[in-house]
Write a protein that holds these residues in place. Structure first.
Motif, PDB file in Angstrom:
ATOM      1  N   PRO A  22       0.817  -1.169   0.041  1.00 19.01           N
ATOM      2  CA  PRO A  22       0.101  -0.086  -0.020  1.00 19.01           C
ATOM      3  C   PRO A  22       0.989   1.170  -0.139  1.00 19.01           C
ATOM      4  CG  PRO A  22       0.093  -0.867   2.322  1.00 19.01           C
ATOM      5  CD  PRO A  22       0.870  -1.820   1.417  1.00 19.01           C
ATOM      6  N   LEU A  23       0.500   2.202  -0.965  1.00 20.22           N
ATOM      7  CA  LEU A  23       1.139   3.490  -0.914  1.00 20.22           C
ATOM      8  C   LEU A  23       0.107   4.541  -0.449  1.00 20.22           C
ATOM      9  CD1 LEU A  23       3.302   3.589  -4.157  1.00 20.22           C
ATOM     10  CD2 LEU A  23       4.037   3.033  -1.924  1.00 20.22           C
ATOM     11  N   SER A  24       0.241   5.066   0.532  1.00 21.28           N
ATOM     12  CA  SER A  24      -0.607   6.453   0.909  1.00 21.28           C
ATOM     13  C   SER A  24      -0.206   7.405   0.059  1.00 21.28           C
ATOM     14  CB  SER A  24      -0.333   6.770   2.293  1.00 21.28           C
ATOM     15  OG  SER A  24       0.757   6.618   2.774  1.00 21.28           O
ATOM     16  N   ARG A  78       6.179   7.824  -1.366  1.00 22.40           N
ATOM     17  CA  ARG A  78       6.973   6.793  -2.301  1.00 22.40           C
ATOM     18  C   ARG A  78       7.325   5.742  -1.313  1.00 22.40           C
ATOM     19  NH1 ARG A  78      11.829   7.958  -2.569  1.00 22.40           N
ATOM     20  NH2 ARG A  78      12.243  10.062  -1.796  1.00 22.40           N
ATOM     21  N   PRO A  79       7.572   4.495  -1.978  1.00 25.55           N
ATOM     22  CA  PRO A  79       7.887   3.285  -1.313  1.00 25.55           C
ATOM     23  C   PRO A  79       8.799   3.549  -0.286  1.00 25.55           C
ATOM     24  CG  PRO A  79       7.696   3.023  -3.757  1.00 25.55           C
ATOM     25  CD  PRO A  79       7.757   4.278  -3.392  1.00 25.55           C
ATOM     26  N   GLY A  80       8.657   2.926   0.976  1.00 24.08           N
ATOM     27  CA  GLY A  80       9.236   3.267   2.088  1.00 24.08           C
ATOM     28  C   GLY A  80       8.901   4.497   3.063  1.00 24.08           C
ATOM     29  N   TYR A  81       8.193   5.162   2.690  1.00 21.39           N
ATOM     30  CA  TYR A  81       7.214   6.294   3.416  1.00 21.39           C
ATOM     31  C   TYR A  81       5.978   5.971   3.736  1.00 21.39           C
ATOM     32  CZ  TYR A  81      11.557   8.998   2.074  1.00 21.39           C
ATOM     33  OH  TYR A  81      13.055   9.399   1.927  1.00 21.39           O
ATOM     34  N   ALA A  85       5.863   2.019   4.934  1.00 24.97           N
ATOM     35  CA  ALA A  85       7.128   2.018   5.503  1.00 24.97           C
ATOM     36  C   ALA A  85       6.876   0.760   6.578  1.00 24.97           C
ATOM     37  CB  ALA A  85       7.160   3.126   6.521  1.00 24.97           C
ATOM     38  N   ALA A  86       5.822   0.391   6.900  1.00 21.19           N
ATOM     39  CA  ALA A  86       5.874  -1.067   7.800  1.00 21.19           C
ATOM     40  C   ALA A  86       6.138  -2.054   6.805  1.00 21.19           C
ATOM     41  CB  ALA A  86       4.496  -0.973   8.170  1.00 21.19           C
ATOM     42  N   HIS A  87       5.781  -1.823   5.605  1.00 17.74           N
ATOM     43  CA  HIS A  87       5.991  -3.115   4.668  1.00 17.74           C
ATOM     44  C   HIS A  87       7.393  -3.189   4.261  1.00 17.74           C
ATOM     45  CE1 HIS A  87       1.522  -4.093   4.330  1.00 17.74           C
ATOM     46  NE2 HIS A  87       1.484  -2.822   4.714  1.00 17.74           N
TER      47      HIS A  87
END
Length: 299
Positions: A22-24, A78-81, A85-87
């Motif tokens: 998931p990307l918020s 972005r991925p990692g934010y 971030a939890a994933h």
């Protein structure tokens, strides 16, 4: 994709499916009907999607301005934010982020109109990602790229790059406080986030990678350097060299934004920069209309 009620000014939160992660993010769309085009806004390192929705001074928000001019503006974390971030607690490399973002856009486009196509606006590390995504190839029509806060030759030694102990030198990220409205740090507390380890580890590699990525970009590109940019060289020699490294791009513009620091979308000149970026989008649209060409998708 899930969406929440609009929190303010027509901008609402959403969650994108990026190949199972998931990307918020934030979304702002014109009222009623298909957008003229869709702007994908990619934030820099140590920031979040809120970078493009600043409210310290009227007119700062790219999301609000874009919707007012008939565009949908989609700004994911972005991925990692954010939600991912939890994933992805260590974040992802540039190549991995490109795959996630392109997958998310394919999923988004299956249920949402893009209008004439996609225009990618990237700041700093988000500019690296914008160029990489364009080089790797979207499955949706790509109109052009607008990049700020990014060059191809570093202006600082490696010892001043972002490290595990912090987000790099504060003065490089922001510059003089007079370049930003006085309420910036009070009204935007949620735009700063830790830079993931795997992303941070690649920072030094960009100058060596730039030419290979840039050579595969086949759409118009506009670079903007803030007058007080500290991270990247923007002398005339460096800018001429940069433009020459995009041989397949039909048009390359390199411009300067007076009275601005690195975080250009948070400063006094944010509105001016966003207007110029969207004017470049208008030029990309007009160019295809005049030529009667088909917009490029995958590379």
């Amino acid at each position: 994709m899930t969406a929440a009620a609009p929190p303010r000014g027509g901008t609402r939160t959403l969650t994108l499916d990026a190949a199972g992660v998931p990307l918020s993010g934030l979304l702002s769309a014109p009222p009623g009907g298909t957008p003229r085009a869709t702007v994908l806004a990619l934030h820099g390192g140590g920031m979040t999607a809120g970078y493009f929705d600043a409210r310290a001074h009227p007119g700062q928000s790219l999301l609000t301005l874009g919707a007012r001019l008939g565009y949908t503006v989609l700004a994911p974390d972005r991925p990692g934010y954010g939600a991912s971030a939890a994933h992805l607690p260590q974040g992802q490399t540039l190549a991995e982020q490109s795959a996630r973002i392109r997958a998310a856009l394919t999923h988004y486009a299956a249920t949402h109109p893009l209008g004439a196509g996609l225009f990618v606006l990237g700041h700093s590390y988000g500019g690296k990602l914008a160029l990489t995504c364009a080089a790797d190839g979207f499955t949706v029509p790509l109109l052009g790229l607008d990049i700020s806060g990014l060059g191809h030759r570093l202006a600082v030694p490696a010892t001043e790059l972002p490290s595990a102990r912090g987000q790099g030198h504060w003065r490089h990220n922001w510059g003089a406080l007079r370049l930003y409205p006085p309420d910036t740090f009070r009204t935007c507390p949620d735009i700063v986030a830790p830079m993931p380890a795997r992303e941070r580890a690649e920072v030094q590699a960009w100058p060596a990678r730039f030419a290979g990525v840039a050579a595969r970009v086949r759409v118009p590109v506009r670079f903007t350097f803030a007058e007080y940019e500290k991270w990247w060289r923007h002398d005339e020699h460096a800018l001429t060299e940069l433009a020459g490294l995009l041989p397949a791009a039909p048009r390359v513009l390199v411009e300067r934004q007076p009275q601005a620091g690195h975080n250009i979308s948070l400063g006094w000149t944010a509105h001016t920069y966003h207007l110029r970026a969207l004017a470049f989008l208008e030029e990309c649209l007009a160019g295809h209309a005049v030529a009667g060409t088909t917009l490029p998708a995958a590379a």
